[in-house]
Structure formats: structure tokens, C-alpha cells
Design a protein around this motif. Structure first.
Motif, PDB file in Angstrom:
ATOM      1  N   THR A 180      -6.646   8.604   7.193  1.00  0.00           N
ATOM      2  CA  THR A 180      -7.987   8.390   7.752  1.00  0.00           C
ATOM      3  C   THR A 180      -8.210   9.211   9.019  1.00  0.00           C
ATOM      4  O   THR A 180      -9.168   8.980   9.752  1.00  0.00           O
ATOM      5  CB  THR A 180      -8.205   6.897   8.073  1.00  0.00           C
TER       6      THR A 180
ATOM      7  N   LEU B 225      -8.772   2.382   3.235  1.00  0.00           N
ATOM      8  CA  LEU B 225      -7.857   1.266   3.440  1.00  0.00           C
ATOM      9  C   LEU B 225      -8.000   0.243   2.324  1.00  0.00           C
ATOM     10  O   LEU B 225      -6.994  -0.278   1.801  1.00  0.00           O
ATOM     11  CB  LEU B 225      -8.116   0.615   4.800  1.00  0.00           C
ATOM     12  N   THR B 226      -9.238  -0.060   1.929  1.00  0.00           N
ATOM     13  CA  THR B 226      -9.476  -1.013   0.848  1.00  0.00           C
ATOM     14  C   THR B 226      -8.816  -0.554  -0.450  1.00  0.00           C
ATOM     15  O   THR B 226      -8.207  -1.354  -1.172  1.00  0.00           O
ATOM     16  CB  THR B 226     -10.988  -1.202   0.631  1.00  0.00           C
TER      17      THR B 226
ATOM     18  N   ALA C  92      -7.533  -4.140  11.300  1.00  0.00           N
ATOM     19  CA  ALA C  92      -8.467  -4.433  10.207  1.00  0.00           C
ATOM     20  C   ALA C  92      -7.720  -4.845   8.947  1.00  0.00           C
ATOM     21  O   ALA C  92      -8.188  -5.683   8.173  1.00  0.00           O
ATOM     22  CB  ALA C  92      -9.343  -3.211   9.924  1.00  0.00           C
ATOM     23  N   ALA C  93      -6.550  -4.269   8.727  1.00  0.00           N
ATOM     24  CA  ALA C  93      -5.783  -4.562   7.511  1.00  0.00           C
ATOM     25  C   ALA C  93      -5.132  -5.927   7.560  1.00  0.00           C
ATOM     26  O   ALA C  93      -4.932  -6.565   6.520  1.00  0.00           O
ATOM     27  CB  ALA C  93      -4.710  -3.494   7.305  1.00  0.00           C
TER      28      ALA C  93
ATOM     29  N   LEU D 199      -7.280   0.423  12.653  1.00  0.00           N
ATOM     30  CA  LEU D 199      -7.077   0.359  11.212  1.00  0.00           C
ATOM     31  C   LEU D 199      -6.042  -0.707  10.868  1.00  0.00           C
ATOM     32  O   LEU D 199      -6.206  -1.479   9.918  1.00  0.00           O
ATOM     33  CB  LEU D 199      -6.620   1.726  10.698  1.00  0.00           C
TER      34      LEU D 199
ATOM     35  N   SER E 265     -12.835   5.295   6.600  1.00  0.00           N
ATOM     36  CA  SER E 265     -11.456   4.850   6.781  1.00  0.00           C
ATOM     37  C   SER E 265     -11.266   3.445   6.217  1.00  0.00           C
ATOM     38  O   SER E 265     -10.225   3.134   5.620  1.00  0.00           O
ATOM     39  CB  SER E 265     -11.055   4.891   8.259  1.00  0.00           C
ATOM     40  N   GLN E 266     -12.309   2.598   6.350  1.00  0.00           N
ATOM     41  CA  GLN E 266     -12.235   1.255   5.783  1.00  0.00           C
ATOM     42  C   GLN E 266     -12.235   1.296   4.258  1.00  0.00           C
ATOM     43  O   GLN E 266     -11.547   0.513   3.608  1.00  0.00           O
ATOM     44  CB  GLN E 266     -13.414   0.416   6.283  1.00  0.00           C
ATOM     45  N   ARG E 267     -12.980   2.226   3.703  1.00  0.00           N
ATOM     46  CA  ARG E 267     -13.007   2.360   2.239  1.00  0.00           C
ATOM     47  C   ARG E 267     -11.639   2.809   1.713  1.00  0.00           C
ATOM     48  O   ARG E 267     -11.137   2.273   0.720  1.00  0.00           O
ATOM     49  CB  ARG E 267     -14.084   3.362   1.838  1.00  0.00           C
TER      50      ARG E 267
ATOM     51  N   TRP F 259     -15.236   5.802  10.651  1.00  0.00           N
ATOM     52  CA  TRP F 259     -14.700   4.444  10.519  1.00  0.00           C
ATOM     53  C   TRP F 259     -15.052   3.822   9.166  1.00  0.00           C
ATOM     54  O   TRP F 259     -14.218   3.182   8.537  1.00  0.00           O
ATOM     55  CB  TRP F 259     -15.229   3.564  11.655  1.00  0.00           C
ATOM     56  N   GLU F 260     -16.286   4.023   8.728  1.00  0.00           N
ATOM     57  CA  GLU F 260     -16.709   3.444   7.446  1.00  0.00           C
ATOM     58  C   GLU F 260     -15.841   3.980   6.305  1.00  0.00           C
ATOM     59  O   GLU F 260     -15.389   3.220   5.435  1.00  0.00           O
ATOM     60  CB  GLU F 260     -18.182   3.750   7.191  1.00  0.00           C
TER      61      GLU F 260
END
Length: 225
Positions: free
Chosen positions: A164, A176-177, A201-202, A198, A172-174, A169-170
Motif C-alpha cells: 500500500t 488490506l480487505t 485498521a487490520a 494500516l 490501501s483499505q481495499r 488510504w481508501e
């Protein structure tokens, strides 16, 4: 699956990593942190056999890397998907062909594999970009294509080096998901990152172990992350 036992690695007369012991268990999720230059990429390369330890033992699926032939290592690495920090593609080939390249190299191109490729591109949200050339992709699209290529062979382990680092950020979240979903499917995941946000968030979605490279050694990071 991947085991490092008292591993050290030196380069150019200096020791980059020292006395590292770690076993990646099936289905586990790890983050690898540390400052730039600490040796995160070197550590990952030791994990998938791209580098041989200066001392100690690195084992891929039970076999010591030092005693493996190049063919042995190539076969073992089919069970390890790697998302490199500097994503490289063949710019003259469309995204779908780049993602499918590991299948082509291994001689596994078939109708069934073609169906799997379409499903994988849908999973990473690149169906409409399947025919695009790599230079036409955004940073986030390149990272998703890199992840798809890393998992096209259905590896047991996914190692992601700063996946990421070049996205917002958006996105990077995708990403990570997607990695969390892979872990829930039973895959072992290790993500090298300097992004503590990150990791935080995880933690609400997956039981992750956080490791830190500091002063050439590997430590379990504190619970305050």
C-alpha cells in the motif's frame, strides 16, 4: 511452512540481519515493520528463497534452502505468492496476460484456468481493465493486478512488500480487505509495511502478529500499535 532458525544475512561486509528465528504457521497473519533500510525486503527474500542465509537455516516447506537446487526452489516458490514493492509488468501484454503469466510459465494454461483468471480479475475489481496495458493503470490498479498475479497459482503463503506504499488510504483499505479475505480462506499472510495506521485498521478484523526489525534483529512489537 517457512522457518528461519538463527538466521543471519550479510552483504558488502556488513551484517543486515542477525539471529532471526521465526516459523510461519499455516493460516497465520503477520505484519512486518521497521524503519526504511532495516532489512524488511531482505527478510522477505530469505522467506521465499531468493536469498540464502549467511548463517543459520531457512526452510521452505521442510527443506533447507541451502541444500535445494534451483529447480527445487522454483517448485517451492510456486507455493509462495510475492507482491513486490516495485511492481514490474510486461508493458506490451494486457493486464489479464500479465496476471496469468505464472500459469503460462508453469504450463498450466487451460480452459479451467481461464475461468479462474476471470474470477480472480473480478475479485480484485479489474474485469473492465483486463485488456488494458500496464502503463494505462493507476497505482491502485497496478497493486491489485500484482496481488492477483501473486495468488493466481493458489499459493499457501502470500508475502507482500509495502503493497500500500504508493496508493491512497481508501485503496490501501481495499487491498488490506483482499489480503484479509485470503487469510480467511486459509492462506498464510505476511505484510511488510511502515504504515501503523494500516496495522491498527487490520486488528479489528484479523488476529495479526506484529513483528519489528530493529538493530538487525526481529522482535515482537508492543501491544500499543
Amino acid at each position: 511452512m517457512i522457518e528461519l532458525e538463527n538466521v543471519a544475512y550479510s552483504y558488502g561486509g556488513g551484517e543486515l540481519l542477525s539471529s532471526i528465528t521465526l516459523a510461519l504457521q499455516p493460516g497465520s497473519f503477520h505484519f512486518l515493520t521497521g524503519p526504511s533500510g532495516a532489512g524488511k525486503t531482505t527478510f522477505l527474500k530469505l522467506c521465499y528463497g531468493a536469498l540464502v542465509p549467511t548463517s543459520g537455516h531457512a526452510r521452505l516447506f521442510g527443506a533447507d534452502v541451502r541444500g535445494m537446487s534451483r529447480d527445487d526452489i522454483a517448485l517451492a516458490r510456486r507455493r509462495v505468492g510475492v507482491v513486490h514493492q516495485d511492481v514490474q509488468f510486461l508493458d506490451h501484454l494486457p493486464v489479464a496476460d500479465n496476471v496469468a503469466l505464472p500459469l503460462t510459465v508453469s504450463g498450466r494454461s487451460s480452459i479451467d484456468e481461464g475461468a479462474n483468471l476471470k474470477e480472480l480479475l473480478t475479485w480484485v475489481g479489474l474485469t473492465e481493465r483486463a485488456d488494458a496495458l500496464p502503463p494505462e493503470l493507476s497505482g491502485g490498479e497496478r497493486q491489485r493486478a500484482a496481488l492477483a498475479r501473486a495468488v493466481i497459482m493458489s499459493p499457501d503463503v502470500i508475502l507482500a512488500d509495502e503493497p500500500t506504499g504508493n496508493v491512497d488510504w481508501e485503496m490501501s483499505q481495499r487491498l488490506l480487505t483482499l489480503l484479509i479475505e485470503l487469510n480467511r480462506m486459509g492462506k498464510t499472510i505476511m505484510i511488510a509495511t511502515h504504515d501503523l495506521g494500516l496495522i491498527r485498521a487490520a486488528k479489528s478484523h484479523v488476529q495479526a502478529r506484529v513483528l519489528r526489525i530493529s538493530n538487525r534483529q526481529l522482535h515482537l512489537a508492543g501491544a500499543d500499535l
